[in-house]
Design an enzyme around this catalytic site. Structure first.
Site, PDB file in Angstrom:
ATOM      1  N   ARG A  67       0.848  -1.182   0.000  1.00  0.00           N
ATOM      2  CA  ARG A  67       0.000   0.000   0.000  1.00  0.00           C
ATOM      3  C   ARG A  67       0.890   1.240   0.000  1.00  0.00           C
ATOM      4  O   ARG A  67       1.975   1.237   0.561  1.00  0.00           O
ATOM      5  CB  ARG A  67      -0.901   0.018   1.237  1.00  0.00           C
ATOM      6  CG  ARG A  67      -2.051  -0.966   1.156  1.00  0.00           C
ATOM      7  CD  ARG A  67      -2.963  -0.875   2.362  1.00  0.00           C
ATOM      8  NE  ARG A  67      -2.306  -1.357   3.565  1.00  0.00           N
ATOM      9  CZ  ARG A  67      -1.760  -0.595   4.494  1.00  0.00           C
ATOM     10  NH1 ARG A  67      -1.817   0.717   4.383  1.00  0.00           N
ATOM     11  NH2 ARG A  67      -1.188  -1.118   5.551  1.00  0.00           N
ATOM     12  N   TYR A 195      -1.517  -3.522  -6.688  1.00  0.00           N
ATOM     13  CA  TYR A 195      -1.318  -4.173  -5.385  1.00  0.00           C
ATOM     14  C   TYR A 195      -2.655  -4.323  -4.640  1.00  0.00           C
ATOM     15  O   TYR A 195      -3.472  -3.391  -4.627  1.00  0.00           O
ATOM     16  CB  TYR A 195      -0.320  -3.373  -4.522  1.00  0.00           C
ATOM     17  CG  TYR A 195      -0.273  -3.945  -3.126  1.00  0.00           C
ATOM     18  CD1 TYR A 195       0.376  -5.165  -2.899  1.00  0.00           C
ATOM     19  CD2 TYR A 195      -0.946  -3.349  -2.074  1.00  0.00           C
ATOM     20  CE1 TYR A 195       0.359  -5.739  -1.636  1.00  0.00           C
ATOM     21  CE2 TYR A 195      -0.961  -3.922  -0.817  1.00  0.00           C
ATOM     22  CZ  TYR A 195      -0.311  -5.114  -0.608  1.00  0.00           C
ATOM     23  OH  TYR A 195      -0.339  -5.695   0.631  1.00  0.00           O
ATOM     24  N   GLY A 197      -4.086  -4.058  -1.594  1.00  0.00           N
ATOM     25  CA  GLY A 197      -4.702  -3.014  -0.782  1.00  0.00           C
ATOM     26  C   GLY A 197      -5.068  -1.767  -1.571  1.00  0.00           C
ATOM     27  O   GLY A 197      -5.925  -0.986  -1.156  1.00  0.00           O
ATOM     28  N   LYS A 204      -9.596  -2.694   1.722  1.00  0.00           N
ATOM     29  CA  LYS A 204      -9.284  -1.536   2.561  1.00  0.00           C
ATOM     30  C   LYS A 204     -10.097  -0.306   2.158  1.00  0.00           C
ATOM     31  O   LYS A 204     -10.541   0.457   3.003  1.00  0.00           O
ATOM     32  CB  LYS A 204      -7.788  -1.211   2.473  1.00  0.00           C
ATOM     33  CG  LYS A 204      -6.874  -2.372   2.849  1.00  0.00           C
ATOM     34  CD  LYS A 204      -7.105  -2.825   4.255  1.00  0.00           C
ATOM     35  CE  LYS A 204      -6.032  -3.822   4.692  1.00  0.00           C
ATOM     36  NZ  LYS A 204      -6.232  -4.239   6.083  1.00  0.00           N
ATOM     37  N   HIS A 224     -10.597  -2.618  11.716  1.00  0.00           N
ATOM     38  CA  HIS A 224      -9.478  -3.414  11.204  1.00  0.00           C
ATOM     39  C   HIS A 224      -9.200  -4.531  12.211  1.00  0.00           C
ATOM     40  O   HIS A 224      -8.202  -4.503  12.935  1.00  0.00           O
ATOM     41  CB  HIS A 224      -8.263  -2.486  11.046  1.00  0.00           C
ATOM     42  CG  HIS A 224      -7.108  -3.085  10.308  1.00  0.00           C
ATOM     43  ND1 HIS A 224      -5.828  -2.607  10.423  1.00  0.00           N
ATOM     44  CD2 HIS A 224      -7.030  -4.117   9.438  1.00  0.00           C
ATOM     45  CE1 HIS A 224      -5.014  -3.306   9.657  1.00  0.00           C
ATOM     46  NE2 HIS A 224      -5.716  -4.230   9.051  1.00  0.00           N
ATOM     47  N   ALA A 247       0.579  -6.653   9.534  1.00  0.00           N
ATOM     48  CA  ALA A 247       1.709  -7.557   9.689  1.00  0.00           C
ATOM     49  C   ALA A 247       2.190  -7.708  11.142  1.00  0.00           C
ATOM     50  O   ALA A 247       3.377  -7.810  11.421  1.00  0.00           O
ATOM     51  CB  ALA A 247       2.866  -7.133   8.779  1.00  0.00           C
ATOM     52  N   ASN A 252      -2.345 -15.010  11.868  1.00  0.00           N
ATOM     53  CA  ASN A 252      -1.932 -16.124  12.732  1.00  0.00           C
ATOM     54  C   ASN A 252      -2.864 -16.263  13.943  1.00  0.00           C
ATOM     55  O   ASN A 252      -3.276 -17.365  14.297  1.00  0.00           O
ATOM     56  CB  ASN A 252      -0.492 -15.933  13.225  1.00  0.00           C
ATOM     57  CG  ASN A 252       0.514 -15.993  12.093  1.00  0.00           C
ATOM     58  OD1 ASN A 252       0.210 -16.486  11.015  1.00  0.00           O
ATOM     59  ND2 ASN A 252       1.709 -15.487  12.329  1.00  0.00           N
ATOM     60  N   ASN A 363       6.541  -8.505   1.771  1.00  0.00           N
ATOM     61  CA  ASN A 363       5.084  -8.303   1.767  1.00  0.00           C
ATOM     62  C   ASN A 363       4.411  -9.171   0.696  1.00  0.00           C
ATOM     63  O   ASN A 363       3.354  -8.836   0.184  1.00  0.00           O
ATOM     64  CB  ASN A 363       4.748  -6.821   1.551  1.00  0.00           C
ATOM     65  CG  ASN A 363       3.280  -6.514   1.837  1.00  0.00           C
ATOM     66  OD1 ASN A 363       2.674  -7.093   2.737  1.00  0.00           O
ATOM     67  ND2 ASN A 363       2.690  -5.615   1.055  1.00  0.00           N
ATOM     68  N   ARG A 365       2.200 -12.198  -0.773  1.00  0.00           N
ATOM     69  CA  ARG A 365       0.880 -12.543  -0.234  1.00  0.00           C
ATOM     70  C   ARG A 365       0.306 -13.815  -0.833  1.00  0.00           C
ATOM     71  O   ARG A 365       0.635 -14.189  -1.962  1.00  0.00           O
ATOM     72  CB  ARG A 365      -0.097 -11.401  -0.574  1.00  0.00           C
ATOM     73  CG  ARG A 365       0.268 -10.049   0.014  1.00  0.00           C
ATOM     74  CD  ARG A 365      -0.193  -9.934   1.428  1.00  0.00           C
ATOM     75  NE  ARG A 365       0.202  -8.685   2.070  1.00  0.00           N
ATOM     76  CZ  ARG A 365      -0.511  -8.101   3.029  1.00  0.00           C
ATOM     77  NH1 ARG A 365      -1.633  -8.633   3.465  1.00  0.00           N
ATOM     78  NH2 ARG A 365      -0.072  -7.002   3.592  1.00  0.00           N
ATOM     79  N   PHE A 489       2.233 -17.013  18.899  1.00  0.00           N
ATOM     80  CA  PHE A 489       1.509 -17.993  18.065  1.00  0.00           C
ATOM     81  C   PHE A 489       0.447 -18.745  18.892  1.00  0.00           C
ATOM     82  O   PHE A 489      -0.309 -18.120  19.618  1.00  0.00           O
ATOM     83  CB  PHE A 489       2.499 -18.896  17.338  1.00  0.00           C
ATOM     84  CG  PHE A 489       3.546 -18.079  16.603  1.00  0.00           C
ATOM     85  CD1 PHE A 489       3.167 -17.269  15.540  1.00  0.00           C
ATOM     86  CD2 PHE A 489       4.877 -18.064  17.014  1.00  0.00           C
ATOM     87  CE1 PHE A 489       4.099 -16.465  14.886  1.00  0.00           C
ATOM     88  CE2 PHE A 489       5.820 -17.268  16.358  1.00  0.00           C
ATOM     89  CZ  PHE A 489       5.428 -16.473  15.291  1.00  0.00           C
ATOM     90  N   GLY A 490       0.408 -20.077  18.806  1.00  0.00           N
ATOM     91  CA  GLY A 490      -0.638 -20.835  19.510  1.00  0.00           C
ATOM     92  C   GLY A 490      -0.638 -20.574  21.011  1.00  0.00           C
ATOM     93  O   GLY A 490      -1.681 -20.645  21.680  1.00  0.00           O
ATOM     94  N   GLU A 491       0.539 -20.231  21.555  1.00  0.00           N
ATOM     95  CA  GLU A 491       0.648 -19.994  23.004  1.00  0.00           C
ATOM     96  C   GLU A 491      -0.159 -18.760  23.430  1.00  0.00           C
ATOM     97  O   GLU A 491      -0.426 -18.563  24.614  1.00  0.00           O
ATOM     98  CB  GLU A 491       2.122 -19.821  23.411  1.00  0.00           C
ATOM     99  CG  GLU A 491       3.042 -20.956  22.977  1.00  0.00           C
ATOM    100  CD  GLU A 491       2.710 -22.292  23.623  1.00  0.00           C
ATOM    101  OE1 GLU A 491       2.265 -22.287  24.787  1.00  0.00           O
ATOM    102  OE2 GLU A 491       2.871 -23.328  22.945  1.00  0.00           O
TER     103      GLU A 491
HETATM  104  C1  OXD Z   1      -2.846  -4.647   5.718  1.00  0.00           C
HETATM  105  C2  OXD Z   1      -3.412  -5.812   5.042  1.00  0.00           C
HETATM  106  O1  OXD Z   1      -1.917  -4.029   5.197  1.00  0.00           O
HETATM  107  O2  OXD Z   1      -4.284  -6.455   5.642  1.00  0.00           O
HETATM  108  O3  OXD Z   1      -3.320  -4.323   6.821  1.00  0.00           O
HETATM  109  O4  OXD Z   1      -3.042  -6.101   3.899  1.00  0.00           O
HETATM  110 MN    MN Z   2      -5.000  -5.461   7.378  1.00  0.00          MN
END
Ligand code: OXD
Ligand code: MN
Length: 580
Positions: A67, A195, A197, A204, A224, A247, A252, A363, A365, A489-491
């Site tokens: 973005r 791109y 976004g 977005k 968001h 990010a 996750n 970045n 995807r 992560f899972g924790e």
């Molecule tokens: C961001 C996305 O940049 O979700 O927030 O792609």
């Molecule tokens: Mn996002």
């Protein structure tokens, strides 16, 4: 045929002068044809049909990988309505400029008309958008990311209530790139970028920037946030929504796998990026995920960090700017196993582990249909959505914020969200690793003045008898050695468990100047490997750092001048007083 839509499409065709106009129905046959065209044009490379059936690899222009906030504009009539959080351009000036950019820009190209529905078809919370684009790549991605095609058109009927989105790749020239939003007329004009976004306008541009304004006007919220359901061994499911800057691991967390200590628990993913919330008849906030797929960051995704994502990407998925192995499989840094001995990198060059460069763009995807996710919530298509019991804010802060704390009430929770800050990442162009204020993780996405947006949050809290409890988490706290103190992560389930307990009126907590912090033994750390001293550090609050933080937040709030609600300034003062 919807007359308003028809005349808008004709108007755009007159302006952009395409070779042909194609109305997209969203069918399998249409998708197959467009993917074949993209392959023939060299935009798509089919992936290994055994390992990634229906999958394609794609590379973007090297200057078009994220973005671009500096050429993203919010164009209401009055500058103060955009606020200091947005780039503003006078709408008359912006339109004149865009008319020039779009004039004849589709010559020799196909113009696709893409109807789509954000949210489950038939849901009172859903909204229709129409994107006109000259990019087949955008069409096939939109088909994954939204309910696209004829059913959306059917839902629109003869109504003129749809978000108009006009997109052209132009010449992909960063110098003429512009992503402009006209919130008052629910319009988006995006030029010069392919791109996600910037070009998948449902995401977005509509579902956050335009929808946040619609939410303000119609008393709902476009946020968001991921939406996650946690089902206890007794079969009760509680839903939480969580906002993190780009990010920071939203995908996750949205696909969390509870660790062994949480035997019998199940996590259900409703959404990983965007949440639309509306008061329900029971006085709670009810949420839908307006999207139909996941547009996730590939690097760092592995069986350890997100095994659900690793399984879901194997079918009907599009990979953009990852590397490609010799056996035509996508590859990225952080994936399990050794790197391929030879690959093509995201820039299209031959790559080996000795190249000394990243094979995948940071970045890069994957675009994946939601139905591929094995833990997709059975409520994903529920027109009523799910009731939200807790809202969780988070950022990437090395020191200040403890692992988790709970706000005192909705107003304080709004303040906690409004004072969020995070270290920047590669999801947007610009310096990486700089701390920036990112209220509710909406800095790049709020379509109006943040001061008014915080006011809207306060109003929403008053409009429901049972607003969600509000929490703040920080998975990224580091110790004196600079290493992360929390396994993540899972924790993270261990922290969510405390959140659920608090929502149920349980969960041991200590009142501190910044909010309720778990007592040391309130978190289930069984098998986590986190020792008492790390936990102590994770939950500690450095009063000096927080005094500075309160001062910074106060100064930040002042930049919104008269638009900032008095209640937010009062929260700063109250925090300062509690800190002493
Ligand atoms: C961001 C996305 O940049 O979700 O927030 O792609
Ligand atoms: Mn996002």
């Amino acid at each position: 045929m919807n007359p308003v839509l028809k005349s808008w499409v004709e108007e755009v065709a007159t302006l952009t002068a395409p070779q042909s106009v194609v109305w997209c129905d969203g069918s399998e046959a249409e998708n197959t044809r467009l993917c074949a065209e993209l392959v023939a044009a060299g935009t798509f490379t089919p992936l290994n049909a055994d390992k990634f059936p229906g999958g394609f690899w794609s590379r973007s222009h090297p200057s078009d990988v994220a973005r671009t906030e500096h050429c993203t504009y919010i164009c209401p009539e009055k500058q103060e309505d955009a606020g200091p959080n947005n780039n503003w351009m006078n709408p008359v000036e912006a339109r004149a400029h865009l008319q020039k950019l779009f004039s004849g820009c589709m010559k020799g190209r196909t113009m696709y008309v893409v109807p789509y529905c954000m949210g489950p078809l038939g849901s009172p919370l859903s909204k229709i958008g129409i994107e006109i684009t000259d990019s087949a790549y955008v069409v096939v991605n939109m088909r994954i990311m939204a309910r696209m095609g004829q059913p959306a058109l059917d839902q629109l009927g003869s109504s003129s209530d749809f978000c108009r989105g006009l997109h052209s790749l132009g010449q992909l020239d960063p110098e003429t790139r512009m992503i402009a939003h006209f919130p008052e007329t629910r319009e988006i004009w995006s030029f010069g970028s392919g791109y996600g976004g910037n070009a998948l306008l449902g995401k977005k541009c509509f579902a956050l920037r335009i929808a946040s304004v619609q939410g303000r006007d119609e008393m709902w919220m476009a946020e968001h946030m991921l939406i996650l359901g946690l089902e206890s061994p007794q079969g009760e499911t509680i839903y939480v929504a969580a906002a993190f800057p780009s990010a920071c691991g939203k995908t996750n967390l949205a696909m969390l796998q509870p660790p062994a200590a949480f035997k019998g628990w199940k996590a259900w993913c409703v959404g990983d990026d965007i949440c639309w919330m509306r008061p329900g008849p029971d006085g709670r906030l009810w949420a839908i995920n307006p999207e139909g797929g996941f547009f996730g960051v590939a690097p760092g995704t592995s069986h350890k960090t997100n095994s659900n994502a690793m399984s879901m990407v194997h079918k009907n998925s599009i990979f953009t700017n990852t590397a490609l192995s010799e056996d035509k499989c996508p590859w990225w840094e952080g994936m399990d196993g050794p790197p391929p001995a030879h690959a093509t990198d995201w820039a299209g060059k031959a790559w080996t582990p000795a190249s000394g460069t990243k094979a995948a763009h940071p970045n890069s995807r994957f675009t994946v249909p939601a139905v591929n996710c094995s833990m997709l919530s059975p409520k994903f298509n529920d027109p009523m959505g799910v009731p939200i019991s807790a809202i969780i804010f988070g950022g990437r802060r090395a020191k200040t914020a403890p692992l988790v704390y709970q706000s005192f009430d909705w107003e304080h929770g709004t303040f906690v969200g409004a004072s969020m800050a995070s270290e920047t990442t590669a999801a947007a162009t610009g310096a990486v690793g700089v701390v920036r204020r990112d209220p509710m993780a909406m800095l790049p996405f709020c379509g109006y003045n943040f001061g008014d947006y915080f006011g809207h949050w306060l109003k929403m809290g008053k409009s429901v008898s049972h607003p969600p409890a509000v929490f703040h988490v920080n998975w990224f706290r580091t110790g004196s050695d600079g290493k992360f103190l929390w396994p993540g992560f899972g924790e993270n389930m261990r922290v969510l468990d405390w959140v659920l307990q608090r929502v149920a009126g349980k969960g041991e907590a200590e009142r501190t100047p910044i909010g309720w912090v778990p007592k040391a033994d309130a978190l289930n750390l069984d098998g986590s490997g986190v020792n008492a001293s790390a936990l102590n550090e994770l939950l500690s609050i450095d009063t000096n750092l927080w005094r500075q933080e309160a001062k910074d937040v106060g100064a930040y709030f002042n930049t919104y001048a008269a638009h900032m609600p008095a209640a937010m300034h009062a929260q700063v003062a109250a925090l300062q007083q509690r800190l002493g």
